[in-house]
Design an enzyme around this catalytic site. Structure first.
Site, mmCIF file in Angstrom:
data_model
loop_
_atom_site.group_PDB
_atom_site.id
_atom_site.type_symbol
_atom_site.label_atom_id
_atom_site.label_comp_id
_atom_site.label_asym_id
_atom_site.label_seq_id
_atom_site.Cartn_x
_atom_site.Cartn_y
_atom_site.Cartn_z
ATOM 1 N N THR A 28 -1.426 0.018 -0.426
ATOM 2 C CA THR A 28 -0.120 -0.660 -0.482
ATOM 3 C C THR A 28 0.620 -0.468 0.838
ATOM 4 O O THR A 28 0.503 0.601 1.448
ATOM 5 C CB THR A 28 0.725 -0.050 -1.625
ATOM 6 O OG1 THR A 28 0.027 -0.251 -2.853
ATOM 7 C CG2 THR A 28 2.102 -0.701 -1.729
ATOM 8 N N GLY A 29 1.401 -1.464 1.226
ATOM 9 C CA GLY A 29 2.253 -1.298 2.411
ATOM 10 C C GLY A 29 2.067 -2.433 3.400
ATOM 11 O O GLY A 29 1.226 -3.322 3.214
ATOM 12 N N SER A 30 2.844 -2.375 4.483
ATOM 13 C CA SER A 30 2.809 -3.467 5.450
ATOM 14 C C SER A 30 1.488 -3.503 6.225
ATOM 15 O O SER A 30 1.000 -4.581 6.587
ATOM 16 C CB SER A 30 3.991 -3.349 6.422
ATOM 17 O OG SER A 30 3.998 -2.074 7.032
ATOM 18 N N ASP A 81 -6.302 2.161 2.891
ATOM 19 C CA ASP A 81 -4.856 2.284 2.693
ATOM 20 C C ASP A 81 -4.196 2.808 3.965
ATOM 21 O O ASP A 81 -4.852 3.407 4.828
ATOM 22 C CB ASP A 81 -4.579 3.239 1.515
ATOM 23 C CG ASP A 81 -3.171 3.083 0.956
ATOM 24 O OD1 ASP A 81 -2.379 2.272 1.483
ATOM 25 O OD2 ASP A 81 -2.863 3.772 -0.037
ATOM 26 N N GLY A 82 -2.906 2.600 4.045
ATOM 27 C CA GLY A 82 -2.106 3.111 5.158
ATOM 28 C C GLY A 82 -1.635 4.522 4.888
ATOM 29 O O GLY A 82 -2.047 5.166 3.914
ATOM 30 N N ASP A 84 2.040 7.285 5.791
ATOM 31 C CA ASP A 84 3.314 7.516 6.479
ATOM 32 C C ASP A 84 3.131 8.540 7.587
ATOM 33 O O ASP A 84 3.790 8.470 8.622
ATOM 34 C CB ASP A 84 4.370 7.967 5.462
ATOM 35 C CG ASP A 84 4.601 6.881 4.426
ATOM 36 O OD1 ASP A 84 4.966 5.763 4.827
ATOM 37 O OD2 ASP A 84 4.351 7.127 3.237
ATOM 38 N N LYS A 94 1.900 10.114 1.945
ATOM 39 C CA LYS A 94 1.943 8.730 1.521
ATOM 40 C C LYS A 94 3.044 8.581 0.463
ATOM 41 O O LYS A 94 3.539 9.556 -0.061
ATOM 42 C CB LYS A 94 0.596 8.315 0.930
ATOM 43 C CG LYS A 94 -0.507 8.270 1.987
ATOM 44 C CD LYS A 94 -1.819 7.742 1.451
ATOM 45 C CE LYS A 94 -1.693 6.536 0.597
ATOM 46 N NZ LYS A 94 -0.948 5.412 1.210
ATOM 47 N N GLU A 103 -2.039 5.053 -5.835
ATOM 48 C CA GLU A 103 -2.866 5.233 -4.631
ATOM 49 C C GLU A 103 -3.792 6.440 -4.802
ATOM 50 O O GLU A 103 -4.963 6.414 -4.417
ATOM 51 C CB GLU A 103 -1.971 5.409 -3.404
ATOM 52 C CG GLU A 103 -1.231 4.133 -3.038
ATOM 53 C CD GLU A 103 -0.182 4.297 -1.959
ATOM 54 O OE1 GLU A 103 0.218 3.283 -1.392
ATOM 55 O OE2 GLU A 103 0.245 5.429 -1.688
HETATM 56 C C1 5RP Z 1 2.880 3.197 0.077
HETATM 57 C C2 5RP Z 1 2.212 3.979 1.139
HETATM 58 C C3 5RP Z 1 1.930 3.294 2.434
HETATM 59 O O1 5RP Z 1 0.569 3.386 2.704
HETATM 60 C C4 5RP Z 1 2.723 3.948 3.527
HETATM 61 O O2 5RP Z 1 4.098 3.948 3.142
HETATM 62 C C5 5RP Z 1 2.548 3.230 4.859
HETATM 63 O O3 5RP Z 1 3.161 1.984 4.796
HETATM 64 P P1 5RP Z 1 3.183 0.981 6.014
HETATM 65 O O4 5RP Z 1 1.806 0.506 6.238
HETATM 66 O O5 5RP Z 1 4.129 -0.110 5.556
HETATM 67 O O6 5RP Z 1 3.732 1.730 7.213
HETATM 68 O O7 5RP Z 1 1.888 5.133 1.000
HETATM 69 O O8 5RP Z 1 3.192 3.981 -1.042
#
Ligand code: 5RP
Length: 219
Positions: A28-30, A81-82, A84, A94, A103
């Site tokens: 999830t995420g951008s 996945d991405g 933070d 995350k 996740e």
């Molecule tokens: C969502 C997450 C995302 O992977 C994390 O926040 C990174 O997001 P982004 O790719 O928008 O920077 O853990 O719950």
């Protein structure tokens, strides 16, 4: 390159880690949104996806990607996945998008976690990004007291209800020198659904978007 361009770069690079003919775990995420857009281009070459949030599910379905329930699969070769924050051992924080519990579930089903992130996410020690903790609503006060006793400053995330109907506490002020120990400690408190430290399910590979291109870190 802008941060958005770096996210697009790693979103594209992640396609090389999708195993043809299999179901892929999708975060999830951008950054993941960039990956989903690329995944749509090869949707006929995969068996489908297991999603970690309503948002990713909606995006994938809108693009014609088949989304399966997590209980329909026994294993996933890869979860993409991405993060933070990610440290030099593949441990992550995350949950910035409030999807941490799902996740963690999807990454637990997967054999391999591939993290996609721009270079700003790489840190020496986790904890500058406030640690998200998903809590059952009636436990938020007690969990917040426990977090304060650990030296953290918890803050209820305004107006956010998770896909599981719970609340998020964002905890600043923690310097996470032993991610696995803190992950296990917080997770055992009554009312905690999960916390955003991914040490047990850490990344095995990180595709890091840098000004020089995609750097591959293996852990
Ligand atoms: C969502 C997450 C995302 O992977 C994390 O926040 C990174 O997001 P982004 O790719 O928008 O920077 O853990 O719950």
């Amino acid at each position: 390159m802008t941060q958005d361009e770096l996210k697009a770069l790693v979103g594209r690079a992640a396609i090389d880690h999708v195993v043809p003919g299999t179901v892929v775990g999708v975060g999830t995420g951008s950054t993941v949104n960039c990956f989903i857009d690329e995944l749509a281009k090869i949707k006929d070459r995969i068996a489908g996806a297991v999603s970690s949030s309503q948002k990713s599910t909606e995006r994938m379905r809108a693009l014609g990607i088949r989304v399966l329930d997590a209980n329909e699969v026994e294993s996933l070769p890869v979860y993409i996945d991405g993060a933070d924050e990610i440290d030099h051992h593949g441990c992550m924080i995350k949950g910035g998008g409030a999807a941490l519990t799902r996740e963690k579930i999807v990454s637990d089903i997967a054999e391999r976690f591939v993290c996609i992130a721009d270079a700003s996410k790489l840190v020496d020690t986790l904890g500058r990004f406030p640690l998200p903790v998903e809590v059952i609503p009636m436990a938020s006060g007690q969990v917040a007291r426990r977090l304060r006793a650990l030296g953290g400053q918890p803050r209820l995330r305004d107006g956010v209800i998770t896909d599981n109907g719970n609340l998020i506490l964002d905890v600043s002020g923690l310097s996470i020198t032993d991610p696995a120990a803190l992950e296990a400690e917080i997770n055992q408190w009554p009312g905690v659904v999960t916390n955003g430290i991914f040490a047990r399910n850490r990344a095995r590979l990180c595709l890091l978007g840098t000004a020089e291109g995609v750097k591959t870190l293996e852990f």
